[in-house]
Design an enzyme around this catalytic site. Structure first.
Site, PDB file in Angstrom:
ATOM      1  N   ASN A  89       9.892   6.178   6.704  1.00  0.00           N
ATOM      2  CA  ASN A  89       9.031   5.419   7.814  1.00  0.00           C
ATOM      3  C   ASN A  89       8.442   4.101   7.179  1.00  0.00           C
ATOM      4  O   ASN A  89       8.104   3.213   7.792  1.00  0.00           O
ATOM      5  CB  ASN A  89       7.578   6.628   8.073  1.00  0.00           C
ATOM      6  CG  ASN A  89       6.809   5.625   8.736  1.00  0.00           C
ATOM      7  OD1 ASN A  89       7.260   5.377   9.931  1.00  0.00           O
ATOM      8  ND2 ASN A  89       5.769   5.207   8.098  1.00  0.00           N
ATOM      9  N   TYR A 155      12.893  -9.529  11.257  1.00  0.00           N
ATOM     10  CA  TYR A 155      12.356  -8.071  11.544  1.00  0.00           C
ATOM     11  C   TYR A 155      13.497  -7.395  12.404  1.00  0.00           C
ATOM     12  O   TYR A 155      14.042  -6.201  12.241  1.00  0.00           O
ATOM     13  CB  TYR A 155      11.048  -8.014  12.195  1.00  0.00           C
ATOM     14  CG  TYR A 155      10.521  -6.665  12.449  1.00  0.00           C
ATOM     15  CD1 TYR A 155       9.872  -5.721  11.449  1.00  0.00           C
ATOM     16  CD2 TYR A 155      10.477  -5.968  13.638  1.00  0.00           C
ATOM     17  CE1 TYR A 155       9.538  -4.477  11.418  1.00  0.00           C
ATOM     18  CE2 TYR A 155      10.046  -4.496  13.789  1.00  0.00           C
ATOM     19  CZ  TYR A 155       9.460  -3.706  12.934  1.00  0.00           C
ATOM     20  OH  TYR A 155       9.037  -2.706  13.001  1.00  0.00           O
ATOM     21  N   LYS A 159      15.959  -4.207  11.395  1.00  0.00           N
ATOM     22  CA  LYS A 159      15.832  -2.897  11.929  1.00  0.00           C
ATOM     23  C   LYS A 159      17.206  -2.582  12.446  1.00  0.00           C
ATOM     24  O   LYS A 159      17.663  -1.290  12.737  1.00  0.00           O
ATOM     25  CB  LYS A 159      15.045  -2.896  13.099  1.00  0.00           C
ATOM     26  CG  LYS A 159      13.372  -2.697  12.637  1.00  0.00           C
ATOM     27  CD  LYS A 159      13.051  -1.310  11.581  1.00  0.00           C
ATOM     28  CE  LYS A 159      11.868  -1.389  11.106  1.00  0.00           C
ATOM     29  NZ  LYS A 159      11.486  -0.351  10.387  1.00  0.00           N
ATOM     30  N   ILE A 188       3.432   0.473  19.747  1.00  0.00           N
ATOM     31  CA  ILE A 188       2.432   1.658  19.214  1.00  0.00           C
ATOM     32  C   ILE A 188       1.314   0.978  18.433  1.00  0.00           C
ATOM     33  O   ILE A 188       1.527   0.132  17.996  1.00  0.00           O
ATOM     34  CB  ILE A 188       3.116   2.744  18.060  1.00  0.00           C
ATOM     35  CG1 ILE A 188       5.015   2.977  18.874  1.00  0.00           C
ATOM     36  CG2 ILE A 188       2.552   3.807  17.851  1.00  0.00           C
ATOM     37  CD1 ILE A 188       4.659   3.939  19.816  1.00  0.00           C
ATOM     38  N   THR A 190      -0.803   0.601  15.939  1.00  0.00           N
ATOM     39  CA  THR A 190      -0.647   0.686  14.587  1.00  0.00           C
ATOM     40  C   THR A 190      -0.939  -0.798  13.795  1.00  0.00           C
ATOM     41  O   THR A 190      -1.103  -1.700  14.572  1.00  0.00           O
ATOM     42  CB  THR A 190       0.639   1.061  13.870  1.00  0.00           C
ATOM     43  OG1 THR A 190       1.621  -0.056  14.061  1.00  0.00           O
ATOM     44  CG2 THR A 190       1.411   2.445  14.630  1.00  0.00           C
TER      45      THR A 190
END
Length: 252
Positions: A89, A155, A159, A188, A190
């Site tokens: 993760n 980014y 990914k 999300i 976070t």
């Protein structure tokens, strides 16, 4: 208790989706080992696991260093005799800015954590799992592996590389009874999302999801623990979106 007595490693479990997954895995009966660079937050995650009656251990590890990853897996096997499950993760948002303002250092530092570290984790996790008859590995990708926002060039690239890596690893490791899958979260709630978009930007982003809100870490963690478990025994090589419908073609 889908993960009862399964020795389960979760990287980047000091906050966000990783922390939620560590707690959920413990609820599902796993022996949880977490790894990140943040000792205080690691201890907080373990305290929450133990508060609910779970079993948890933590390691301070810099996942950009191969020797530390190899040592982490070796220490888990030395202590428990095996590694059954792993959720890779840990990640970084990197330098979130337009492509023409990025440089080689921005690119490399992001790929060191988001891509190279996942590659090395899978390698050493698989070597350990081969010795005990197999296992299950899940990696954290992103909806941005197949999409983009202003500032996401590096980014998104990192990914996307995790998606390609996962498919090849799933094919190679299937003969060793090791399954490899990805989860691909959308918006999300976070620290990383807020870091990229800001508080107001995060709220606005959530409102653009067809489901009408941003997601919560535990809405990803439940999928991760299911994929790690034997209930997903015929699933490998998949990257599953958890995005509230954000990437449905033509929805915006």
């Amino acid at each position: 208790m889908k993960l009862k007595d399964k020795v389960t490693l979760i990287t980047g479990a000091s906050s966000g989706i990783g922390k939620a997954t560590a707690i959920e895995a413990a609820r599902q009966g796993a022996i949880v080992v977490i790894a990140s660079r943040r000792e205080k937050e690691n201890k907080e995650t373990i305290a929450e696991i133990e508060k609910e009656g779970g079993i948890g251990h933590y390691h301070i590890v810099d996942l950009s260093i191969e020797d530390e990853i190899e040592g982490l897996i070796a220490s888990i096997v030395a202590r428990f005799g095996r590694l059954d499950c792993a959720y890779n993760n840990a990640g970084t948002i990197g330098a979130w800015k337009p492509l023409i303002e990025q440089n080689g250092e921005d690119f490399q530092s992001t790929f060191d954590i988001n891509s190279k570290a996942v590659f090395l984790c899978i390698k050493y996790q698989a070597l350990a799992m081969m010795k005990s008859g197999g296992g299950s590995i899940v990696n954290c990708s992103s909806w941005l592996s197949r999409g983009a926002l202003i500032g996401s060039s590096v980014y998104s690239s990192s990914k996307a590389s995790v998606d390609g890596l996962m498919r090849a690893a799933a094919l190679e490791l299937s003969q060793n009874s090791i399954r490899v899958n990805n989860v691909a979260p959308g918006g999300i709630a976070t620290e990383m999302t807020v870091e990229a978009l800001g508080e107001e930007g995060t709220k606005e982003f959530g409102s653009t999801h067809p489901i009408g809100r941003i997601g919560q870490p535990n809405e990803v963690s439940k999928l991760v623990t299911w994929l790690l478990s034997d209930e997903a025994s015929f699933i490998t090589g998949e990257s599953i979106l958890v995005d509230g419908g954000y990437t449905i073609p033509g929805q915006r």
